[in-house]
Each structure stands twice: as structure tokens, then as C-alpha cells.
Design a protein around this motif. Structure first.
Motif, PDB file in Angstrom:
ATOM      1  N   ASP A  53       0.825  -1.204   0.000  1.00  0.00           N
ATOM      2  CA  ASP A  53       0.000   0.000   0.000  1.00  0.00           C
ATOM      3  C   ASP A  53       0.864   1.261   0.000  1.00  0.00           C
ATOM      4  N   ILE A  54       0.783   2.017  -1.065  1.00  0.00           N
ATOM      5  CA  ILE A  54       1.532   3.277  -1.169  1.00  0.00           C
ATOM      6  C   ILE A  54       1.109   4.244  -0.065  1.00  0.00           C
ATOM      7  N   GLU A  55      -0.159   4.254   0.273  1.00  0.00           N
ATOM      8  CA  GLU A  55      -0.698   5.200   1.264  1.00  0.00           C
ATOM      9  C   GLU A  55       0.002   5.115   2.624  1.00  0.00           C
ATOM     10  N   LYS A  56       0.565   3.968   2.939  1.00  0.00           N
ATOM     11  CA  LYS A  56       1.223   3.846   4.249  1.00  0.00           C
ATOM     12  C   LYS A  56       2.476   4.720   4.338  1.00  0.00           C
ATOM     13  N   TYR A  57       2.937   5.235   3.222  1.00  0.00           N
ATOM     14  CA  TYR A  57       4.131   6.072   3.212  1.00  0.00           C
ATOM     15  C   TYR A  57       3.821   7.562   3.271  1.00  0.00           C
ATOM     16  N   ARG A  58       2.560   7.894   3.385  1.00  0.00           N
ATOM     17  CA  ARG A  58       2.186   9.300   3.504  1.00  0.00           C
ATOM     18  C   ARG A  58       2.620   9.826   4.861  1.00  0.00           C
ATOM     19  N   ASP A  59       3.242  10.986   4.838  1.00  0.00           N
ATOM     20  CA  ASP A  59       3.708  11.644   6.051  1.00  0.00           C
ATOM     21  C   ASP A  59       2.636  12.650   6.473  1.00  0.00           C
ATOM     22  N   ASP A  60       2.195  12.601   7.721  1.00  0.00           N
ATOM     23  CA  ASP A  60       1.130  13.493   8.197  1.00  0.00           C
ATOM     24  C   ASP A  60       1.493  14.968   8.078  1.00  0.00           C
ATOM     25  N   THR A  61       2.770  15.287   8.100  1.00  0.00           N
ATOM     26  CA  THR A  61       3.185  16.686   8.021  1.00  0.00           C
ATOM     27  C   THR A  61       3.500  17.133   6.596  1.00  0.00           C
ATOM     28  N   GLU A  62       3.382  16.237   5.664  1.00  0.00           N
ATOM     29  CA  GLU A  62       3.721  16.521   4.269  1.00  0.00           C
ATOM     30  C   GLU A  62       2.600  17.316   3.588  1.00  0.00           C
ATOM     31  N   PRO A  63       2.915  18.420   2.920  1.00  0.00           N
ATOM     32  CA  PRO A  63       1.887  19.166   2.190  1.00  0.00           C
ATOM     33  C   PRO A  63       1.224  18.286   1.124  1.00  0.00           C
ATOM     34  N   GLU A  64      -0.032  18.533   0.872  1.00  0.00           N
ATOM     35  CA  GLU A  64      -0.811  17.739  -0.084  1.00  0.00           C
ATOM     36  C   GLU A  64      -0.139  17.677  -1.452  1.00  0.00           C
ATOM     37  N   GLU A  65       0.350  18.802  -1.931  1.00  0.00           N
ATOM     38  CA  GLU A  65       1.004  18.850  -3.242  1.00  0.00           C
ATOM     39  C   GLU A  65       2.224  17.932  -3.292  1.00  0.00           C
ATOM     40  N   HIS A  66       2.992  17.910  -2.224  1.00  0.00           N
ATOM     41  CA  HIS A  66       4.182  17.056  -2.160  1.00  0.00           C
ATOM     42  C   HIS A  66       3.773  15.588  -2.179  1.00  0.00           C
ATOM     43  N   TRP A  67       2.770  15.255  -1.367  1.00  0.00           N
ATOM     44  CA  TRP A  67       2.334  13.869  -1.298  1.00  0.00           C
ATOM     45  C   TRP A  67       1.796  13.401  -2.654  1.00  0.00           C
ATOM     46  N   GLU A  68       0.978  14.215  -3.287  1.00  0.00           N
ATOM     47  CA  GLU A  68       0.378  13.810  -4.561  1.00  0.00           C
ATOM     48  C   GLU A  68       1.458  13.525  -5.613  1.00  0.00           C
ATOM     49  N   LEU A  69       2.499  14.334  -5.659  1.00  0.00           N
ATOM     50  CA  LEU A  69       3.564  14.116  -6.634  1.00  0.00           C
ATOM     51  C   LEU A  69       4.388  12.877  -6.284  1.00  0.00           C
ATOM     52  N   ARG A  70       4.691  12.712  -5.010  1.00  0.00           N
ATOM     53  CA  ARG A  70       5.459  11.535  -4.573  1.00  0.00           C
ATOM     54  C   ARG A  70       4.657  10.255  -4.810  1.00  0.00           C
ATOM     55  N   LYS A  71       3.372  10.317  -4.515  1.00  0.00           N
ATOM     56  CA  LYS A  71       2.488   9.168  -4.729  1.00  0.00           C
ATOM     57  C   LYS A  71       2.413   8.811  -6.213  1.00  0.00           C
ATOM     58  N   ALA A  72       2.276   9.826  -7.072  1.00  0.00           N
ATOM     59  CA  ALA A  72       2.217   9.589  -8.519  1.00  0.00           C
ATOM     60  C   ALA A  72       3.501   8.930  -9.011  1.00  0.00           C
TER      61      ALA A  72
END
Length: 117
Positions: A10-29
Motif C-alpha cells: 500500500d503506497i498510502e502507508k508512506y504518507r507523512d502526516d506533516t507533508e503538504p498535499e502537493e508534495h504527497w500527490e507528486l510523490r504518490k504519482a
């Protein structure tokens, strides 16, 4: 033959709670685009490296920079186009700001000396 890796994670488990949405979306992509091409641990590290370069201007050894450039060219295309049109911050040193303020005061004849601050 090209090696494939597990996509059963699951990619979602690597989301950082303090990470801005824009950063997460690009890293996730980035991770979604390359999931199955690398081991989970290596892809997570590549994705973090990619966002460090994009958002913080970090640089790495030339081989790493080339690899990230190749892997990110399609993923980051839209982000990079949007970035070109965003307002860019310009930092001014305190001495330059003070100098500009003094010049403005001197060039504004409508301001009385007592009113200048």
C-alpha cells in the motif's frame, strides 16, 4: 528479461502526516508510475529523493540525478508546467530593503518629514 517486483503493498502507508498535499500527490504519482519496477524499499527511497529535488532543490551524485530525471520526466510534467506560472518568492536582504525604503522617502515630496517613519 526485465525483473518485476511485488505490487502487493500500500503506497498510502508512506504518507507523512506533516507533508503538504502537493508534495504527497507528486510523490504518490511517482510511486504509482513505477510500482512493480523496483523493490518497495528502493522505490520509496527514489520517490523521496525525487521530491527532495523538486521541492527543496537538493542535489545528489550525477548518476542518481540522471536516474531521477529519467524516471520523473512524465510524472512531473504537469507539476513543472504549473510551477512556471506560480508566483516566485524573491528574498531581499535587510540592508537592501532599508536602502529602498530610504530612497522611496527621499523621492516622495508629498510626505512631510515628521510623518515619515
Amino acid at each position: 528479461m526485465t525483473q518485476t517486483y511485488s505490487t502487493d503493498w500500500d503506497i498510502e502507508k508512506y504518507r507523512d502526516d506533516t507533508e503538504p498535499e502537493e508534495h504527497w500527490e507528486l510523490r504518490k504519482a511517482f510511486m504509482e508510475a513505477h510500482k512493480g519496477n523496483f523493490s518497495e524499499e528502493y522505490l520509496v527511497a527514489l520517490a523521496r529523493t525525487f521530491t527532495n529535488i523538486e521541492f527543496m532543490g537538493c542535489s545528489y551524485p550525477a548518476a542518481v540525478m540522471r536516474r531521477i530525471a529519467e524516471l520523473s520526466k512524465d510524472v512531473a510534467k504537469t507539476y513543472r508546467e504549473n510551477k512556471k506560472t506560480k508566483l516566485q518568492r524573491t528574498f531581499v536582504s535587510a540592508s537592501n530593503a532599508a536602502e529602498n525604503k530610504i530612497k522611496k522617502r527621499q523621492s516622495d515630496p508629498g510626505v512631510l518629514p515628521a510623518a515619515r517613519n
